[in-house]
Design a protein around this motif. Sequence first.
Motif, mmCIF file in Angstrom:
data_model
loop_
_atom_site.group_PDB
_atom_site.id
_atom_site.type_symbol
_atom_site.label_atom_id
_atom_site.label_comp_id
_atom_site.label_asym_id
_atom_site.label_seq_id
_atom_site.Cartn_x
_atom_site.Cartn_y
_atom_site.Cartn_z
ATOM 1 N N ALA A 199 0.904 -1.141 0.184
ATOM 2 C CA ALA A 199 -0.101 0.241 -0.123
ATOM 3 C C ALA A 199 0.799 1.261 -0.076
ATOM 4 O O ALA A 199 1.869 1.340 0.252
ATOM 5 C CB ALA A 199 -0.930 -0.066 1.235
ATOM 6 N N ARG A 200 0.352 2.160 -0.368
ATOM 7 C CA ARG A 200 1.104 3.427 -0.426
ATOM 8 C C ARG A 200 1.285 4.008 0.707
ATOM 9 O O ARG A 200 0.599 4.078 1.752
ATOM 10 C CB ARG A 200 0.348 4.500 -1.312
ATOM 11 C CG ARG A 200 -0.880 5.109 -0.824
ATOM 12 C CD ARG A 200 -1.179 6.024 -1.920
ATOM 13 N NE ARG A 200 -2.530 6.859 -1.341
ATOM 14 C CZ ARG A 200 -2.912 7.972 -1.372
ATOM 15 N NH1 ARG A 200 -1.940 8.950 -1.577
ATOM 16 N NH2 ARG A 200 -4.118 8.315 -0.850
ATOM 17 N N PRO A 201 2.694 4.697 0.981
ATOM 18 C CA PRO A 201 2.878 5.288 2.401
ATOM 19 C C PRO A 201 2.112 6.536 2.437
ATOM 20 O O PRO A 201 1.852 7.371 1.684
ATOM 21 C CB PRO A 201 4.464 5.401 2.298
ATOM 22 C CG PRO A 201 4.538 5.759 0.858
ATOM 23 C CD PRO A 201 3.699 4.626 -0.045
ATOM 24 N N ILE A 202 1.758 6.679 3.680
ATOM 25 C CA ILE A 202 0.854 8.033 4.172
ATOM 26 C C ILE A 202 1.748 8.806 5.128
ATOM 27 O O ILE A 202 2.171 10.098 4.875
ATOM 28 C CB ILE A 202 -0.339 7.616 4.764
ATOM 29 C CG1 ILE A 202 -1.091 6.788 4.152
ATOM 30 C CG2 ILE A 202 -1.026 9.137 5.213
ATOM 31 C CD1 ILE A 202 -1.740 7.043 2.981
ATOM 32 N N ASP A 204 5.514 7.677 6.905
ATOM 33 C CA ASP A 204 6.128 6.562 7.178
ATOM 34 C C ASP A 204 6.275 6.427 8.795
ATOM 35 O O ASP A 204 6.632 7.343 9.349
ATOM 36 C CB ASP A 204 7.651 6.622 6.537
ATOM 37 C CG ASP A 204 7.521 7.316 5.350
ATOM 38 O OD1 ASP A 204 7.052 8.136 5.083
ATOM 39 O OD2 ASP A 204 8.103 6.749 4.415
ATOM 40 N N HIS A 207 1.092 3.216 6.524
ATOM 41 C CA HIS A 207 0.792 3.188 5.215
ATOM 42 C C HIS A 207 -0.615 3.052 5.155
ATOM 43 O O HIS A 207 -1.510 3.208 6.010
ATOM 44 C CB HIS A 207 1.223 1.930 4.584
ATOM 45 C CG HIS A 207 2.988 1.980 4.339
ATOM 46 N ND1 HIS A 207 3.669 2.209 5.467
ATOM 47 C CD2 HIS A 207 3.416 1.949 3.176
ATOM 48 C CE1 HIS A 207 5.042 2.216 4.976
ATOM 49 N NE2 HIS A 207 5.001 2.033 3.516
ATOM 50 N N LEU A 208 -1.266 3.046 3.860
ATOM 51 C CA LEU A 208 -2.931 3.258 3.666
ATOM 52 C C LEU A 208 -3.387 2.262 4.596
ATOM 53 O O LEU A 208 -4.789 2.728 5.295
ATOM 54 C CB LEU A 208 -3.197 3.149 2.023
ATOM 55 C CG LEU A 208 -4.575 3.293 1.809
ATOM 56 C CD1 LEU A 208 -4.878 4.752 2.300
ATOM 57 C CD2 LEU A 208 -5.176 2.990 0.647
ATOM 58 N N ARG B 45 3.189 12.316 3.716
ATOM 59 C CA ARG B 45 3.329 12.262 2.394
ATOM 60 C C ARG B 45 1.891 12.694 1.793
ATOM 61 O O ARG B 45 1.936 13.048 0.450
ATOM 62 C CB ARG B 45 3.504 10.828 1.999
ATOM 63 C CG ARG B 45 4.871 10.425 1.963
ATOM 64 C CD ARG B 45 4.904 9.039 1.810
ATOM 65 N NE ARG B 45 6.430 8.703 2.389
ATOM 66 C CZ ARG B 45 7.780 8.729 1.860
ATOM 67 N NH1 ARG B 45 7.561 9.505 0.581
ATOM 68 N NH2 ARG B 45 8.827 8.461 2.498
#
Lengths: 392, 370
Positions: A199-202, A204, A207-208, B45
Amino acid sequence: MRNSLRTPYDGIVMAAPVTIPYARYSIESAQWWIGRALSALVARAGIKASDIDGLCVSSFTMGTDSGIGLTQHLGLCVRWLDTIPLGGASAIAALRKAARAVQAHDADIVACVAGDTNHVDSFRLTLENFSRFNQDAVYPYGAGGANASFALIARNYMRTYGVTREDVGRIAVTQRANALRNPHALMKTPLTIEQYLAARPISDPIHLFDCVMPCAGAEAFLVMRDDTAASLGLPAARLLSTIERHNAFADDPMQLRGGWAMDVGELYAMAGVKPDDLDTVQTYDDYPVITMMQFEDLGFCNKGEGAAFVRQHDLTIDGDFPHNTSGGQLSVGQAGAAGAYLGLVEGLRQVLGEAGPTQVKGAKLGLASGFGMINYDRGLASGAVIFAGPGR
Amino acid sequence: MLQRCEACGAFAYPAREACPACLSAGLAFVDAPRRGALLAETTARVPSDVYFRERAPWRIGLVKMDCGPTMVAHLHADCVEGAPVLMSFQLDKSGQAVAFARPEGETPNMADDRQWREMTADPKFRRVLVTNGRSVIGQEAVAALKAAGAKTVFVGVAEPWRPFGGEQLLRGQQGIEVVTLDASDEKSATDLAADIGGKVDILVNTTEYVRPGGLLDRRGTSTARDEIDQAYLGFINLAQAFGPAMRMRGADGTNSSAAWVNILSVYALANWPAFGAYSASQAACLSLSHCLRAELRPGGVKVMNLFTGPVDTEWFQTVPPPKVAPRAVAQAIVSGLRGGLEEMYVGDVAEEIRQRLAANPKALERELDK
């Protein structure tokens, strides 16, 4: 055997757990959602609204309203009223106060309810205005919100105890498996550990799939004495023990443990049970790493062994450690302050045998915990409750 | 600056009204030891705020101060978990003081850090307009800004065909462009802005017009009019010509506009009767600078005021030392921009006036009358 100096909750019960199915976004107000929950409570319990003589409310999005405004709004006349702004610890705090109120006959039937709406911009506004310390000393630093604050806690915890993302991911993945059996969960597709890791990092190491989805919804239950429940013919769960703690371990430079660790002995002593006796456990899962912390702090394993515990147990409904059986906030959604109630309300359904598709077979003894208010650098509020269904 | 309890000595952060160690209400802001250790970091991010969303990924951390509190801080890229950091409060683009952590030691090209540059107005790589190249301060400012790595320095000169002292320092130099500018002339300012307004990242207003005298020793208002024309109306002309484009370009990529600098007499803060009318014109400029600061803030452009005592130039010939060397003013401009400051006091006289004003403003007024 009395292991606690506190007055026992003799004959105090909870009944009529209700959930108003969540919606990702809602054009309705928090008051609407709370109104639906009260309406469902009354219908479920077979009582009139005028039978409710105590009310305890939690919500982030009621604007300038508090519990007192709701009495007029909803046509309730109560002799006991509270508004609890403790975020994820609100349900347990509400239950503790309501239990003592009915025990002392200050009230007979207390409705504990939490509800929040989620307009398109509600979440950002809540973040921006969460607390004074947060406004001054957190939000201006990248505006990462709770994700960034918990990322710092998670990173420190994971490094300190050698926890991997895969360890943490097991919690999220098994909760998704549970959620697939809950028709009201907002997340309706399976989640594999590979998907979790990819999943994409939100922020660190968050992640999602470490994040809850903000949504609208409401949860509620009634607190009363067992004689009241019996006269209404209501199935009810007995309250055995509670703990609550705020701003624990203030000298820890970073949060590696919550306030539960301070009171966990008291929790089991008052209930007269051991961790192994529990049939279901509902933790506060705003982030899976916080759930892992609770496994340690609530006595299921030692500090630093949360990852091993998760590896050694099956956390699904049919597993050896049925946990967050509805799917938890991670898969059902986080309806603001109702997120505090989600675990407790599901736990009540479990011990009452009313959980339907998510029912753990023969569940009689349940634990639910709460955690809330990341005022600055850590969650300040914690609580837990142990309760038993009929026949135990 | 952190709060320190006057009763028990404990430091506290975030700012609060009662000491968490002893509940005393006596929490004064003091210079605190700046050293701490980075406990944990994260990189946001997907920030929820549009400003940070545009600048993501954005790195922050939690710092345990040697003096006690833990602080959420913006991180310099060279900060490492577990290692010591030095903290400072910087003004962010919204004008709020925020904690910034840098490595304890010097690292290569330390000032070029992306997040650090967001808090400062470092002239390095930027294009600067110095509004008056005829003055010594203007010429020193050009040299200092060039030496600090400014990409281009535009130098305003009124009637540039007329020769002036120091001309050879400006003409034919790499990265220095002499442009026509008479700040007191609205059309001149507008014409230049039409030409280079979109390329000015930092504007240094070096307009100076110093004449001795107060009220009773002068006849009529002609000198006062000149003071107002040059300093006050000149400021307005520059602001109206260059301010709007600078405000719009506050987030224009790496070459964004960053700061507006005013050089003001410290007697803007307290009238010096020997130069009484001049002091009043400077007070008017100071007030206007606060207006400009508020109007540029939405664009993230800083306004820095440099307060100086009498400068070592011809119009202060009769004033005894200490006087401020024009080069010191120029160096202060650079260091203030590098630190992202809003106010600087240059030289001993300015610093003394600042302290005396804070201590006893009525006494200062009386004592300046000498």
